[in-house]
Design an enzyme around this catalytic site. Structure first.
Site, PDB file in Angstrom:
ATOM      1  N   ALA A 189     -17.382  -1.852   2.422  1.00 16.52           N
ATOM      2  CA  ALA A 189     -16.489  -0.896   3.089  1.00 16.52           C
ATOM      3  C   ALA A 189     -15.118  -1.847   3.761  1.00 16.52           C
ATOM      4  O   ALA A 189     -15.202  -2.804   4.199  1.00 16.52           O
ATOM      5  CB  ALA A 189     -17.297  -0.248   4.573  1.00 16.52           C
ATOM      6  N   ASP A 199      -7.182   4.904  -4.636  1.00 14.76           N
ATOM      7  CA  ASP A 199      -7.570   4.519  -3.488  1.00 14.76           C
ATOM      8  C   ASP A 199      -8.125   5.873  -3.098  1.00 14.76           C
ATOM      9  O   ASP A 199      -8.352   6.882  -3.796  1.00 14.76           O
ATOM     10  CB  ASP A 199      -6.398   4.001  -2.459  1.00 14.76           C
ATOM     11  N   LYS A 247       0.847  -1.260   0.058  1.00  9.29           N
ATOM     12  CA  LYS A 247      -0.075   0.038  -0.110  1.00  9.29           C
ATOM     13  C   LYS A 247       0.867   1.290  -0.046  1.00  9.29           C
ATOM     14  O   LYS A 247       1.926   0.965   0.451  1.00  9.29           O
ATOM     15  CB  LYS A 247      -0.945  -0.100   1.291  1.00  9.29           C
ATOM     16  N   GLY A 292     -22.219   5.704  -2.546  1.00 12.97           N
ATOM     17  CA  GLY A 292     -21.115   6.150  -3.423  1.00 12.97           C
ATOM     18  C   GLY A 292     -21.155   5.424  -4.765  1.00 12.97           C
ATOM     19  O   GLY A 292     -22.161   4.608  -5.189  1.00 12.97           O
ATOM     20  N   THR A 298     -16.237  -4.425  -7.962  1.00 13.28           N
ATOM     21  CA  THR A 298     -16.272  -4.249  -6.763  1.00 13.28           C
ATOM     22  C   THR A 298     -17.857  -4.676  -6.376  1.00 13.28           C
ATOM     23  O   THR A 298     -18.068  -5.344  -5.363  1.00 13.28           O
ATOM     24  CB  THR A 298     -15.907  -3.038  -5.969  1.00 13.28           C
ATOM     25  N   ALA A 325     -19.510   2.500   3.002  1.00 13.25           N
ATOM     26  CA  ALA A 325     -18.940   3.900   3.234  1.00 13.25           C
ATOM     27  C   ALA A 325     -17.669   3.615   3.893  1.00 13.25           C
ATOM     28  O   ALA A 325     -16.924   2.808   3.628  1.00 13.25           O
ATOM     29  CB  ALA A 325     -20.075   4.753   3.854  1.00 13.25           C
TER      30      ALA A 325
END
Length: 381
Positions: free
Chosen positions: A274, A124, A89, A191, A159, A252
């Site tokens: 999430a 991201d 990451k 979203g 996703t 979220a």
């Protein structure tokens, strides 16, 4: 942009903090203002793969803690998604609304390139595909860029598809049928992913409760419901987890399942997109004791990862969707092992991933050896 420098005391504890990680790189480019950290957790299954988020961290220590936690999670996420990559990451310190520049992302791209293929990254939280178009001018180790630039495009589509497959497995375990219309759902967040999940549930004939701070998204999903066999009820964000829906679907922010609200959850199951839904991993046991079925988020939300990993073989949407369907099988496997061994679903998921990492440690990886694959790999040098 305020430049943040780690203190001497903070640097003394860094080696303890990064124990268990293979490599942590601090990136500083004074000309562009870039301050970033890249963390490579484990490359047993292949080069590290993970997105780059941008946030106004209060300190380098805070940014380091975040990137270490996220990169560790990516190792398990890659194993769960059955992709030939390890966990990594990156974080950029700064306000994504005011501090971004093309030069900053080009500088970040140079740091990524300096790792020689040990780390692949893309969007991201706080970053966009367009940001990484700039980064891709400096390195070939970028994924998730627009289709016009040779990428695979919007990763929210697979996703959301993965979440739907996770929900099907959850409903199968609850009611003996994977018919989504059998249950009701409380979708927290509309979203890019949450909206697509709600949309598919409505078209399947499900009853929904939804919440979001975006009034336009709420109005849109209400209008969408009029053209489907499903129904939708808008509730306040602070009440969404208290509805009588069968399944709570967090789409979220993370940390929504906490010690102070877990006893008031009326749902039968939790399954959403999430990241890090549990404020603390120990809460998985509290959920099990309450009889609430928890689908580990890093398995359920793996569709986007599957797409960006697949992009490196040459973007193929059909192949991505085929692999995303296996999320259904993975979630059922986790539920089955949890029941058989009387362990939490999180522990079952972690064990499944540990086993995959151990078994595949000796496998050849086309990104780390000289063997030519059966198809061309985009960006392999």
């Amino acid at each position: 942009m305020n430049m943040i420098n780690p203190s001497t005391n903070a640097s003394l504890s860094i080696m303890e903090k990064i124990a268990g990680h293979e490599q942590v790189v601090f990136c500083n480019d004074p000309i562009s203002g870039l301050q970033a950290i890249i963390a490579i957790h484990d490359t047993t299954l292949g080069p590290a793969l993970g997105g780059c988020r941008m946030a106004p961290y209060a300190s380098v220590d805070e940014a380091l803690d975040d990137v270490l936690r996220l990169s560790r999670g990516m190792t398990y996420k890659c194993a769960a998604a059955d992709v030939d990559f390890g966990g990594g990451k990156a974080v950029i310190i700064g306000n994504p609304a005011t501090d971004k520049t093309p030069e900053m992302f080009r500088a970040f791209g140079r740091f990524v390139d300096s790792l020689g293929g040990r780390f692949y990254t893309g969007t991201d939280m706080g970053t966009t595909m367009d940001d990484f178009v700039h980064a891709s001018r400096e390195t070939s180790r970028i994924v998730g860029i627009p289709e016009a630039f040779g990428g695979s495009g919007d990763s929210s589509i697979p996703t959301a598809e993965g979440v739907i497959n996770g929900l099907r497995a959850t409903i199968e375990s609850l009611f003996g049928s994977d018919d989504l219309s059998r249950a009701s759902y409380a979708v927290q967040g509309l979203g890019k992913v949450g909206y697509k999940v709600a949309e598919q549930l409505l078209h399947a004939g499900a009853n929904l409760y939804v919440s979001d701070i975006n009034e336009a998204a709420l109005a849109s999903i209400v209008k969408e419901a009029e053209m489907t066999p499903g129904t939708v009820h808008v509730v306040a964000p602070h009440e969404i987890h208290l509805t009588d829906a069968d399944v709570f679907v967090p789409c979220a922010y993370g940390g929504v399942i906490r010690a102070d609200n877990i006893t008031s959850l009326p749902c039968k199951a939790i399954c959403g997109s999430a990241n890090n839904q549990l404020a603390d991993d120990s809460l998985a046991e509290a959920l099990m004791h309450r009889g609430i079925l928890y689908a580990p988020d890093y398995i359920v939300n793996g569709g986007g990862l599957i797409q960006v990993a697949d992009e490196l073989y040459g973007a193929n949407h059909e192949r991505v969707l085929l692999k995303t369907r296996h999320i259904y099988d993975a979630v059922l496997e986790v539920f089955g092992q949890s029941r058989a061994e009387s362990i939490t679903t999180l522990e079952a998921a972690n064990r499944m991933c540990d086993k995959r990492i151990h078994v595949r440690a000796r496998h050849n990886n086309i990104f780390t050896n000289t063997t030519k694959p059966k198809w061309n790999i985009r960006n392999q040098s």
